[in-house]
Enzyme design. Structure first.
Site, mmCIF file in Angstrom:
data_model
loop_
_atom_site.group_PDB
_atom_site.id
_atom_site.type_symbol
_atom_site.label_atom_id
_atom_site.label_comp_id
_atom_site.label_asym_id
_atom_site.label_seq_id
_atom_site.Cartn_x
_atom_site.Cartn_y
_atom_site.Cartn_z
ATOM 1 N N LYS A 1 0.171 36.284 39.242
ATOM 2 C CA LYS A 1 0.156 35.310 38.146
ATOM 3 C C LYS A 1 1.112 35.848 37.087
ATOM 4 C CE LYS A 1 -0.943 34.066 34.471
ATOM 5 N NZ LYS A 1 0.017 33.625 33.428
ATOM 6 N N GLU B 1 -2.174 48.612 32.466
ATOM 7 C CA GLU B 1 -1.040 49.170 31.714
ATOM 8 C C GLU B 1 -1.012 48.413 30.398
ATOM 9 O OE1 GLU B 1 0.727 51.656 32.491
ATOM 10 O OE2 GLU B 1 0.329 51.849 34.632
ATOM 11 N N CYS C 1 6.751 48.548 26.157
ATOM 12 C CA CYS C 1 5.455 49.181 25.888
ATOM 13 C C CYS C 1 5.593 50.681 25.650
ATOM 14 C CB CYS C 1 4.462 48.886 27.002
ATOM 15 S SG CYS C 1 5.124 49.127 28.634
ATOM 16 N N GLU D 1 0.824 48.176 17.630
ATOM 17 C CA GLU D 1 2.020 47.930 18.425
ATOM 18 C C GLU D 1 2.721 46.688 17.882
ATOM 19 O OE1 GLU D 1 1.468 46.720 22.603
ATOM 20 O OE2 GLU D 1 3.024 48.189 23.059
HETATM 21 P P1 NAP Z 1 -1.151 39.028 27.208
HETATM 22 O O1 NAP Z 1 -1.834 37.899 26.553
HETATM 23 O O2 NAP Z 1 -1.951 40.217 27.536
HETATM 24 O O3 NAP Z 1 -0.459 38.450 28.537
HETATM 25 C C1 NAP Z 1 -0.151 39.239 29.677
HETATM 26 C C2 NAP Z 1 -0.508 38.469 30.930
HETATM 27 O O4 NAP Z 1 -1.920 38.248 30.985
HETATM 28 C C3 NAP Z 1 0.133 37.100 31.012
HETATM 29 O O5 NAP Z 1 0.403 36.785 32.364
HETATM 30 C C4 NAP Z 1 -0.968 36.201 30.476
HETATM 31 O O6 NAP Z 1 -0.823 34.867 30.891
HETATM 32 C C5 NAP Z 1 -2.171 36.856 31.079
HETATM 33 N N1 NAP Z 1 -3.438 36.605 30.389
HETATM 34 C C6 NAP Z 1 -3.644 36.140 29.146
HETATM 35 N N2 NAP Z 1 -4.956 36.067 28.887
HETATM 36 C C7 NAP Z 1 -5.604 36.507 29.996
HETATM 37 C C8 NAP Z 1 -6.967 36.668 30.357
HETATM 38 N N3 NAP Z 1 -7.944 36.360 29.527
HETATM 39 N N4 NAP Z 1 -7.270 37.147 31.580
HETATM 40 C C9 NAP Z 1 -6.283 37.466 32.440
HETATM 41 N N5 NAP Z 1 -4.977 37.318 32.158
HETATM 42 C C10 NAP Z 1 -4.641 36.854 30.950
HETATM 43 O O7 NAP Z 1 0.079 39.501 26.378
HETATM 44 P P2 NAP Z 1 0.996 38.565 25.469
HETATM 45 O O8 NAP Z 1 0.196 37.542 24.786
HETATM 46 O O9 NAP Z 1 2.087 38.080 26.299
HETATM 47 O O10 NAP Z 1 1.512 39.615 24.424
HETATM 48 C C11 NAP Z 1 0.665 39.996 23.328
HETATM 49 C C12 NAP Z 1 0.860 41.438 22.973
HETATM 50 O O11 NAP Z 1 0.553 42.253 24.097
HETATM 51 C C13 NAP Z 1 2.293 41.836 22.631
HETATM 52 O O12 NAP Z 1 2.587 41.571 21.319
HETATM 53 C C14 NAP Z 1 2.260 43.312 22.934
HETATM 54 O O13 NAP Z 1 1.783 44.046 21.861
HETATM 55 C C15 NAP Z 1 1.317 43.428 24.071
HETATM 56 N N6 NAP Z 1 2.038 43.579 25.347
HETATM 57 C C16 NAP Z 1 2.074 44.790 25.917
HETATM 58 C C17 NAP Z 1 2.760 44.960 27.091
HETATM 59 C C18 NAP Z 1 2.820 46.257 27.790
HETATM 60 O O14 NAP Z 1 3.622 46.418 28.689
HETATM 61 N N7 NAP Z 1 2.010 47.216 27.433
HETATM 62 C C19 NAP Z 1 3.432 43.897 27.666
HETATM 63 C C20 NAP Z 1 3.361 42.655 27.052
HETATM 64 C C21 NAP Z 1 2.649 42.506 25.902
HETATM 65 P P3 NAP Z 1 -0.100 33.812 29.898
HETATM 66 O O15 NAP Z 1 1.283 34.298 29.714
HETATM 67 O O16 NAP Z 1 -0.160 32.551 30.689
HETATM 68 O O17 NAP Z 1 -0.894 33.790 28.644
#
Ligand code: NAP
Ligand code: MG
Length: 470
Positions: A170, A245, A279, A377
């Site tokens: 996904k 991660e 990250c 972050e």
């Molecule tokens: P996120 O909400 O955690 O999204 C990551 C993935 O998880 C996406 O595929 C998302 O789908 C999915 N997802 C969202 N809610 C979920 C749930 N309840 N259960 C399972 N999967 C779910 O991250 P983001 O909103 O894109 O980014 C928010 C913050 O996360 C960033 O500002 C950053 O600080 C952090 N981040 C960290 C990393 C890392 O590598 N450590 C990478 C990205 C982001 P959708 O896209 O369809 O919502």
């Protein structure tokens, strides 16, 4: 770029049960880049059922067979390199001339490192009257973010394939294209039906369904701590393996006797590359009081070499989305409010740019480690420079964070750097500008996650161990 109306389930491109459409906005133009389907819970069930069925035979294949398929995937990724680069450009906003270096070359190499690791699955151990064998864990849900979409997919898909697991991926809403191209590639090289499935759509809907699904054996997730926690909770009742991660707020300790010019060149590139959406970004720079002013001046000077935009000279693109841009601008405003000294950048659009989700690359000096910008972050091109008195204090500040993903040291030489590296509580440390290594395990301590990707440890996450008493 073509729009997708189908998703890849059980070796076929099918029209999903879910009828919605998801738009992907190009971060440079703010216009529609492509559309993909929004799958629903019926599609989750179908994809998981396909993966469960395929596991019966795929998990019993020889290491040689899986290794050859991984080699074939690598060759096809090379062939499709332009498409993979274009995907990074139009969906996550990487300047076109950097897409290969930042988003495609590494993942192709990363995939290749698992051709040989498939054979680790056949390494058995005799312990007394027991034979200890390795087996694939089963059906794996792979949920990825948008910041390094191909890298993050490969970090899970490559070991899953090597181990003999099947996968339901996904991708993030912002970056579905890489996964769809990979489905085309795996299909073309003859990976059996059901081994790799891709469903697109909302993480909030599909994520919990995958995490709680009784036929999913493992969830491998990269993204925010918030979603990572929810996944672990949803997965708990079915006793799944969960690897995470998550975020980071990684320190870079620069010592007084380090080569300052080299240290800053490394540091600025590390924080600003991929527009800070990394990250592992070393976003807290720790500098001794004795060289503080010189260090800040050098950082500002080096930043001049990182122009923003979308031409051949530009090193920094826009944020991947409007919401990420707004998040970063809020953090910059908070830094100013909390009394950090803004020495470069700020909340205005970069000069000469009027379209795209851009923010200015920003440096804050006189940051203390209790400020919001030093604790949370930011996930944008924002560097915090924090002063320290002696190396013990530097290490205390470095470790004073709930995270523990990455870290860095710039010191006089390798040995003095290594001494400091051993005292930092993080899963990675980069000494004197050393490069990323795809053969070494990658992952975080503390609230940066559980488990490792890449290397032998990355394979081990997808393995169950059986003791057969004879
Ligand atoms: P996120 O909400 O955690 O999204 C990551 C993935 O998880 C996406 O595929 C998302 O789908 C999915 N997802 C969202 N809610 C979920 C749930 N309840 N259960 C399972 N999967 C779910 O991250 P983001 O909103 O894109 O980014 C928010 C913050 O996360 C960033 O500002 C950053 O600080 C952090 N981040 C960290 C990393 C890392 O590598 N450590 C990478 C990205 C982001 P959708 O896209 O369809 O919502
Ligand atoms: Mg989210």
């Amino acid at each position: 770029m073509k729009n997708y109306t189908k998703v890849y389930i059980n070796g076929d491109w099918i029209t999903p049960h879910g009828t919605g459409i998801q738009d992907v906005i190009n971060p440079f133009t703010e216009e529609l880049a492509l559309c993909v389907p929004r799958c629903d819970l019926v599609d989750v069930d179908n994809a998981v059922a396909a993966a469960k069925e395929a596991f019966k035979t795929w998990s019993q294949t020889s290491a040689q067979y899986r290794s050859d398929l991984i080699d074939a995937i690598v060759a096809k990724m090379e062939e499709r390199k332009e498409d993979l680069c274009q995907a990074a450009h139009i969906t996550m906003g990487c300047p076109a001339h950097l897409s290969g270096v930042i988003h495609v070359d590494g993942p192709i190499h990363g995939m290749s490192t698992y051709a040989k690791r498939a054979f680790l699955m056949e390494a058995e151990e005799e312990i007394g009257h027991s034979l200890v064998v390795k087996e694939a864990i089963g059906v794996c849900a792979v949920i990825n973010p948008w910041n390094y979409p191909l890298h993050q997919l490969v970090g899970k898909l490559a070991p899953a394939l090597a181990a003999g697991c099947t996968v339901v991926a996904k991708p993030a809403g912002q970056t579905p294209l890489q996964d769809l191209i990979m489905a085309e590639i795996l299909d073309e090289v003859g990976v059996p039906a059901g081994v790799f499935n891709v469903i697109t759509g909302s993480g909030a809907t599909l994520g919990p369904a995958l995490s709680s699904h009784p036929d999913v054996d493992m969830v491998s997730f990269t993204g925010s701590n918030q979603a990572g926690i929810q996944i672990a909770k949803e997965a708990a009742p079915t006793i799944k393996r969960v690897t995470q991660e998550l975020g980071g707020k990684s320190p870079l300790i620069i010592t007084a006797d380090a080569n300052l010019e080299e240290a800053m060149t490394f540091a600025i590139q590390d924080v600003m590359i991929n527009t800070g959406q990394t990250c592992t970004a070393l976003s807290r720079m720790l500098v001794p009081h004795s060289i503080y002013d010189e260090a800040v001046a050098t950082a500002i000077a080096v930043l001049e070499h990182f122009p923003v935009g979308d031409n051949e000279e530009c090193m920094i693109g826009p944020m991947a989305s409007l919401s990420q841009k707004n998040t970063v601008l809020d953090f910059i405003a908070t830094g100013i409010e909390e009394g950090a000294t803004l020495v470069a950048g700020g909340t205005d659009m970069p000069a000469g740019i009027d379209k795209g989700f851009y923010v200015q690359p920003t440096i804050f000096a006189n940051v203390n480690n209790q400020m919001t910008i030093a604790r949370e972050e930011i996930f944008g091109p924002v560097l915090c420079v924090i002063p320290y008195n002696d190396i013990d204090e530097a290490i205390d500040i470095a470790n004073d964070t709930p995270y523990g993903l990455s870290s860095g040291v710039f010191a006089k030489d390798r040995d003095s750097g290594l001494k400091i590296a051993r005292r930092i509580r993080a899963g990675l440390c980069f000494v004197n500008g050393a490069e990323f290594n795809y053969e070494a395990p990658f992952g975080g301590y503390k609230q940066s996650g559980n488990g490792r990707e890449f290397g032998d440890e990355g394979l081990a996450e997808f393995v169950e161990v059986k003791s057969i008493q004879l």
